[in-house]
Scaffold this motif. Structure first.
Motif, PDB file in Angstrom:
ATOM      1  N   SER A  71       7.274   0.433   7.021  1.00  0.00           N
ATOM      2  CA  SER A  71       7.215   0.463   6.200  1.00  0.00           C
ATOM      3  C   SER A  71       6.518  -0.592   4.955  1.00  0.00           C
ATOM      4  O   SER A  71       5.959  -1.591   5.283  1.00  0.00           O
ATOM      5  N   TYR A  72       5.838   0.107   3.379  1.00  0.00           N
ATOM      6  CA  TYR A  72       4.890  -0.888   3.083  1.00  0.00           C
ATOM      7  C   TYR A  72       5.264  -1.875   2.830  1.00  0.00           C
ATOM      8  O   TYR A  72       4.571  -2.922   2.230  1.00  0.00           O
ATOM      9  N   ARG A  73       6.958  -2.431   3.526  1.00  0.00           N
ATOM     10  CA  ARG A  73       8.037  -3.745   2.498  1.00  0.00           C
ATOM     11  C   ARG A  73       6.934  -5.046   3.734  1.00  0.00           C
ATOM     12  O   ARG A  73       6.118  -5.834   2.572  1.00  0.00           O
ATOM     13  N   ASP A  74       6.522  -4.710   4.632  1.00  0.00           N
ATOM     14  CA  ASP A  74       5.948  -5.094   5.843  1.00  0.00           C
ATOM     15  C   ASP A  74       4.370  -5.570   5.350  1.00  0.00           C
ATOM     16  O   ASP A  74       4.189  -6.625   5.124  1.00  0.00           O
ATOM     17  N   THR A  85      -3.658  -4.081 -11.245  1.00  0.00           N
ATOM     18  CA  THR A  85      -4.265  -2.607 -11.197  1.00  0.00           C
ATOM     19  C   THR A  85      -4.405  -2.475 -10.377  1.00  0.00           C
ATOM     20  O   THR A  85      -5.303  -3.088  -9.339  1.00  0.00           O
ATOM     21  N   ILE A  86      -4.405  -1.139  -9.856  1.00  0.00           N
ATOM     22  CA  ILE A  86      -4.389  -1.289  -8.064  1.00  0.00           C
ATOM     23  C   ILE A  86      -5.654   0.484  -8.007  1.00  0.00           C
ATOM     24  O   ILE A  86      -5.619   1.536  -8.831  1.00  0.00           O
ATOM     25  N   TYR A  87      -6.759   0.194  -7.008  1.00  0.00           N
ATOM     26  CA  TYR A  87      -7.390   1.434  -7.114  1.00  0.00           C
ATOM     27  C   TYR A  87      -6.768   2.286  -5.693  1.00  0.00           C
ATOM     28  O   TYR A  87      -6.774   1.825  -4.908  1.00  0.00           O
ATOM     29  N   LEU A  88      -6.269   3.604  -6.247  1.00  0.00           N
ATOM     30  CA  LEU A  88      -5.969   4.618  -5.214  1.00  0.00           C
ATOM     31  C   LEU A  88      -6.792   6.164  -5.185  1.00  0.00           C
ATOM     32  O   LEU A  88      -7.542   6.630  -6.297  1.00  0.00           O
ATOM     33  N   GLN A 102       4.951   1.912  -5.008  1.00  0.00           N
ATOM     34  CA  GLN A 102       4.742   1.136  -5.781  1.00  0.00           C
ATOM     35  C   GLN A 102       6.336   0.312  -5.688  1.00  0.00           C
ATOM     36  O   GLN A 102       6.300  -1.388  -6.461  1.00  0.00           O
ATOM     37  N   LYS A 103       7.201   0.579  -5.190  1.00  0.00           N
ATOM     38  CA  LYS A 103       8.122  -0.306  -5.051  1.00  0.00           C
ATOM     39  C   LYS A 103       8.791  -1.381  -4.081  1.00  0.00           C
ATOM     40  O   LYS A 103       8.836  -2.568  -4.663  1.00  0.00           O
ATOM     41  N   TYR A 104       6.875  -1.631  -3.163  1.00  0.00           N
ATOM     42  CA  TYR A 104       6.912  -2.960  -2.425  1.00  0.00           C
ATOM     43  C   TYR A 104       6.548  -3.776  -3.192  1.00  0.00           C
ATOM     44  O   TYR A 104       6.022  -5.022  -3.264  1.00  0.00           O
ATOM     45  N   PHE A 105       4.674  -2.582  -4.350  1.00  0.00           N
ATOM     46  CA  PHE A 105       4.000  -3.599  -4.449  1.00  0.00           C
ATOM     47  C   PHE A 105       3.836  -3.703  -6.352  1.00  0.00           C
ATOM     48  O   PHE A 105       3.331  -5.319  -6.798  1.00  0.00           O
ATOM     49  N   GLN A 106       4.647  -3.302  -6.408  1.00  0.00           N
ATOM     50  CA  GLN A 106       5.167  -3.972  -8.265  1.00  0.00           C
ATOM     51  C   GLN A 106       4.169  -3.591  -8.889  1.00  0.00           C
ATOM     52  O   GLN A 106       3.497  -4.397  -9.744  1.00  0.00           O
ATOM     53  N   PHE A 107       2.803  -2.867  -9.153  1.00  0.00           N
ATOM     54  CA  PHE A 107       1.274  -3.095  -9.864  1.00  0.00           C
ATOM     55  C   PHE A 107       2.124  -2.383 -11.427  1.00  0.00           C
ATOM     56  O   PHE A 107       3.044  -1.237 -11.742  1.00  0.00           O
ATOM     57  N   GLN A 108       1.295  -2.458 -12.346  1.00  0.00           N
ATOM     58  CA  GLN A 108       1.428  -1.753 -13.522  1.00  0.00           C
ATOM     59  C   GLN A 108       1.085  -0.506 -13.827  1.00  0.00           C
ATOM     60  O   GLN A 108       1.176   0.255 -14.281  1.00  0.00           O
TER      61      GLN A 108
END
Length: 384
Positions: A71-74, A85-88, A102-108
């Motif tokens: 999962s993204y948690r890993d 800020t993440i670029y997507l 966002q749940k695991y990376f918690q960017f704004q």
């Protein structure tokens, strides 16, 4: 990856991290197409986190850092501090996936990455061009040499589509026609007999077709049968090892079209050739578009690039891993062309009670103008 970083620096000097979710873009950057995400930090090595199939990714890719995840948690555990800020890829990432990420990376905040990577992909390497040339050879052979022999009176559009798909696979087509356009399903392209080729369609192109039904407005009609005097319209993609070409070929079945329709078609072929001559480095797509449009009569512009009020505002589009890439020969595209870009050029015009005439071929931008890689037949091939 080097070009990606260069263009990111120019576009977003403040960037810290980009994340790629699209399988097409992952393939472009890693050489394998898996379920995962590619994290590209500004000041560190990129990591390709793969959920499925990690084993296949290792078999196929020479990418330096491939890591398994459940999962993204890993993946999040490997990041000391997530940037604000993440670029997507905002044209691709659905809200549900965004929320899980966002749940695991918690960017704004987020910013769009789509144009940056599309710009990188727009200029093809010699390797990419070699694959597109192979696709173009298959395309040329199938539509110009084989299709005339499989058109039979009484066959349906759906039957032609099925026969065409088999032939293309047998000749080396990779079997899928990929579009970036949101929620767009296409098997081969648009196949129509007569008036079917100007029937309304959600597809953002000049042509149309009846399709199988309202639930599947694709492939072709089981009920529309080929008869003497029909214009046959085939606008289909072809691909080799991931890379596509686009081509439209038309045929006159057992009887010639009226002379005025043939003249309109020939005018479209002349327009294609005029555009091809302009496909040189430093040419501006919007200027090419306006030079062509401004020199067409009001009468010719009626039903040009569509039919009725269903016209499109372009004359061609970039092509590569997807059929619809940038740049586009249209207003709003003001960056100069670069050698190695590839375009599908498709001037077409709808004619009442006849269908969509015109042509489409795929061209590489060179210093001498567009190099056609899908054949030079002008279309309206007579079958009588």
């Amino acid at each position: 990856m080097k070009q990606f970083r260069i263009i990111m620096e120019k576009t977003y000097p403040e960037w810290d991290m980009a994340v790629i979710f699209s399988k097409i873009n992952q393939y472009y950057l890693t050489g394998t197409m898996q379920d995962g995400m590619l994290i590209i930090p500004r000041d560190d090595e990129p990591n390709f986190w793969v959920r499925r199939s990690y084993e296949r990714a290792l078999n196929e890719s020479l990418f330096k850092n491939i890591k398994p995840m459940n999962s993204y948690r890993d993946a999040a555990k490997s990041i000391d501090k997530t940037p604000e800020t993440i670029y997507l890829e905002t044209e691709i990432v659905p809200i549900a996936l965004y929320n899980r990420f966002q749940k695991y990376f918690q960017f704004q905040n987020y910013k769009p990455l789509d144009k940056v990577i599309a710009t990188v992909r727009a200029v093809k390497s010699e390797y990419e061009l070699s694959l597109m040339r192979k696709a173009g050879k298959i395309h040329e052979h199938v539509l110009e040499d084989i299709v005339p022999g499989i058109l039979n009176e009484g066959m349906s559009e759906a039957e032609l589509a099925a026969d065409l798909f088999k032939v293309m696979i047998d000749e080396g087509h990779h079997g899928v026609t990929r579009f970036g356009m949101f929620d767009t399903e296409i098997i081969l392209g648009q196949i129509g007999f007569g008036e079917s080729s100007i029937y309304p369609s959600y597809f953002n192109g000049p042509g149309g077709n009846y399709g199988m039904s309202p639930s599947v407005p694709l492939i072709g009609s089981r009920d529309r049968k080929l008869k003497s005097g029909d214009l046959v319209f085939i606008d289909a993609g072809c691909g080799y090892d991931g890379y596509n070409t686009d081509k439209t070929m038309t045929y006159m079945f057992k009887k010639s079209l009226p002379e005025y329709a043939i003249e309109i078609h020939n005018k479209c072929v002349d327009i294609q050739n005029d555009i091809a001559k302009m496909l040189k480095p430093d040419a501006i797509p919007s200027e090419i578009y306006n030079e062509i449009i401004d020199n067409l009569s009001t009468e010719f512009l009626e039903n040009f690039m569509g039919y009725g009020d269903r016209r499109v505002n372009f004359l061609g589009h970039g092509i590569g891993l997807l059929i619809d890439e940038i740049p586009v020969i249209a207003n709003g595209f003001n960056e100069p062309l670069t050698e190695g870009m590839v375009f599908a050029i498709e001037p077409k015009k709808g004619i009442k009670n006849i269908g969509m005439v015109g042509i489409e071929n795929t061209f590489i931008v060179t210093s001498k103008g567009g190099e056609c890689i899908t054949g030079n037949n002008p279309g309206l091939i007579p079958l009588y």
